[in-house]
Write an enzyme that holds these catalytic residues in place. Structure first.
Site, PDB file in Angstrom:
ATOM      1  N   ASP A  26     -12.875   1.237   5.085  1.00 37.93           N
ATOM      2  CA  ASP A  26     -11.993   2.017   5.973  1.00 37.93           C
ATOM      3  C   ASP A  26     -12.407   1.875   7.443  1.00 37.93           C
ATOM      4  O   ASP A  26     -12.178   2.778   8.251  1.00 37.93           O
ATOM      5  CB  ASP A  26     -11.908   3.486   5.576  1.00 37.93           C
ATOM      6  N   LYS A  66       0.867  -1.179   0.000  1.00 39.10           N
ATOM      7  CA  LYS A  66       0.000   0.000   0.000  1.00 39.10           C
ATOM      8  C   LYS A  66       0.901   1.226   0.000  1.00 39.10           C
ATOM      9  O   LYS A  66       1.897   1.258   0.726  1.00 39.10           O
ATOM     10  CB  LYS A  66      -0.860  -0.021   1.267  1.00 39.10           C
TER      11      LYS A  66
HETATM   12  N1  ARG Z   1      -8.144   7.176   5.609  1.00 36.35           N
HETATM   13  C1  ARG Z   1      -8.745   8.157   4.762  1.00 36.35           C
HETATM   14  C2  ARG Z   1      -7.978   9.437   4.829  1.00 36.35           C
HETATM   15  O1  ARG Z   1      -7.552   9.824   5.895  1.00 36.35           O
HETATM   16  C3  ARG Z   1     -10.151   8.391   5.175  1.00 36.35           C
HETATM   17  C4  ARG Z   1     -10.959   9.134   4.197  1.00 36.35           C
HETATM   18  C5  ARG Z   1     -12.351   9.122   4.631  1.00 36.35           C
HETATM   19  N2  ARG Z   1     -13.200   9.996   3.848  1.00 36.35           N
HETATM   20  C6  ARG Z   1     -13.810   9.604   2.784  1.00 36.35           C
HETATM   21  N3  ARG Z   1     -14.632  10.439   2.247  1.00 36.35           N
HETATM   22  N4  ARG Z   1     -13.634   8.461   2.238  1.00 36.35           N
HETATM   23  O2  ARG Z   1      -7.792  10.091   3.839  1.00 36.35           O
END
Ligand code: ARG
Length: 429
Positions: free
Chosen positions: A341, A208
């Site tokens: 996530d 990743k």
């Molecule tokens: N881990 C991701 C980041 O910090 C989370 C993003 C969450 N927001 C979203 N709209 N998917 O960038």
């Protein structure tokens, strides 16, 4: 019969019973069975499970029920393959954010993972792809689950996420005198190749990297590209040479395009897509893993659980745009795989994303396929998981109600089997 023959017979029957004695056969009666390969719902099916593998599936009456099999009655339920989430962080506790996170050791987080793994499994997710953890906590967790010491989903893990100095995959909370940096930070094509090799050495399944800034990190811009094209090309070249797939975190358009051009297998988040980015994904057969539920949680609960004010502000910019991108990418025919996530929001609530994927344009069947057969392809588990066929892992779940009519029933999974072992059975007959 001579004494020698008698001993031989005795011996061979001993070997025979010993090698088969531990065979456990289970027979599942499924009222409805969702066939994700054909996209259809079948009625009155029998699934025969021998140890960890499906031995037979088919219509009641056409399948022989082995004598002595343990019967599991799911005749009032809908059975489907175990779900897969291609974007989780089992070692992240959603209630620990911002500067609080600095007080948690990687070992503490890995042990937390042995808890979140159980929540995830009992929510119906029998396989996950863990996209980044400090100090190889994810490798340890995967192996602990694999050894049967902790209950959890099958895990594919990325080890330490690669990132530029000061980027989303670095840790930017402390001032310079602490000399603190993320374990996967590297700058330059040879330095990133070395990090790929290190991840491979310590047991990661995939790579990743962060191709743009992010929401949750301090001082990074989600719209801005991180790593040059040359660095991304080097990461993907090295990883593919070692037989590892590559997932790129990317919100901004330029970073998404550069990652696709580098040949990544999946773009995570994929928030700000223009027509060219969608076209590139189609041409390169790149999968998008778009976490379209998490925005609700961040905006509703983020302040309460101590997320940085900066992160909330960035989420207000990115969240709605990402959902519109999801709609357009799906309509254009881009391959989209389920990834939540979880870790940013509480583990075990992964299934909440199904309703969002339907809200933003998928049919319920497409959303379920994104979390089963399509996820299996992305994870390199095709023909092993994500479908219920003869010879695949006996990973299956059951829900009350019909997920094709109301996909939100997947938020309440009542039965979970992983590799033939029952981890949850709350189905009432
Ligand atoms: N881990 C991701 C980041 O910090 C989370 C993003 C969450 N927001 C979203 N709209 N998917 O960038």
């Amino acid at each position: 019969m001579g004494r020698f023959t008698a001993i031989l017979l005795l011996l061979s029957s001993f070997i025979y019973t010993n090698s088969f004695a531990q065979d456990e056969v289970k027979v599942i009666r499924a009222g409805q069975l969702l066939d994700v390969a054909s996209g259809s719902m079948l009625s009155n099916q029998i699934i025969v499970v021998r140890n960890n593998i499906i031995e037979a599936v088919g219509d009641v009456g056409r399948i022989n029920i082995p004598a002595g099999a343990i019967e599991i009655d799911l005749s009032n339920s809908t059975v489907l393959p175990g779900l897969m989430d291609a974007h989780v962080h089992l070692t992240s506790d959603a209630s620990v954010n911002g500067y609080d996170s600095l007080s948690r050791s990687a070992i503490r987080n890995a042990l937390y993972g042995s808890y979140s793994a159980g929540l995830t499994l009992r929510a119906g997710f029998t396989t996950v792809r863990n996209v980044g953890a400090a100090a190889y906590g994810d490798v340890a967790l995967r192996d602990t689950i694999g050894a049967g010491e902790v209950s959890g989903p099958r895990m594919l893990v990325a080890g330490q996420s690669l990132g530029i100095t000061g980027g989303h995959c670095d840790s930017n909370l402390l001032p310079p005198e602490y000399e603190f940096r993320g374990g996967g930070v590297a700058d330059g094509p040879w330095a990133v190749r070395q990090k790929v090799r290190e991840n491979n050495k310590y047991g990661a399944n995939l790579i990743k990297f962060c191709a743009t800034g992010g929401v949750m990190s301090k001082g990074t811009n989600p719209g801005a590209q991180q790593f040059t094209q040359e660095e991304m090309d080097a990461i993907v070249d090295e990883a593919h040479a070692l037989g590892m797939k590559v997932a790129a975190h990317a919100h901004g358009t330029e970073g998404i395009k550069a990652a696709i051009r580098a040949g990544v297998d999946s773009v995570e988040h994929a928030s700000i897509l223009d027509d060219e980015a969608i076209q590139l994904a189609l041409e390169n057969n790149t999968t998008l893993v778009m976490d379209v539920y998490v925005s609700d949680y961040i905006l509703e609960t983020g302040a309460e659980v101590g997320m940085l004010e900066e992160s909330l502000a960035k989420e207000r910019e990115v969240g709605a745009v990402q959902r519109e991108s999801f709609r357009r990418a799906h309509a254009a025919g881009v391959n989209i795989v389920f990834g939540s996530d979880a870790g940013v929001y509480p583990h075990g609530l992964n299934g909440r994303q199904f309703a969002k994927m339907v809200e933003f344009g998928m049919t319920p069947m497409e959303a379920i396929q994104a979390a089963t057969i399509k996820a299996a392809e992305l994870l390199g588990l095709e023909n092993q998981a994500g479908v219920l066929n003869e010879g695949t892992f006996a990973d299956l779940i059951a829900v009350e109600g019909n997920p094709l009519e109301n996909v939100a029933v997947l938020e309440n999974v009542g039965f979970v089997m992983k590799e033939g072992e029952v981890f949850l059975n709350e189905i009432s007959d």
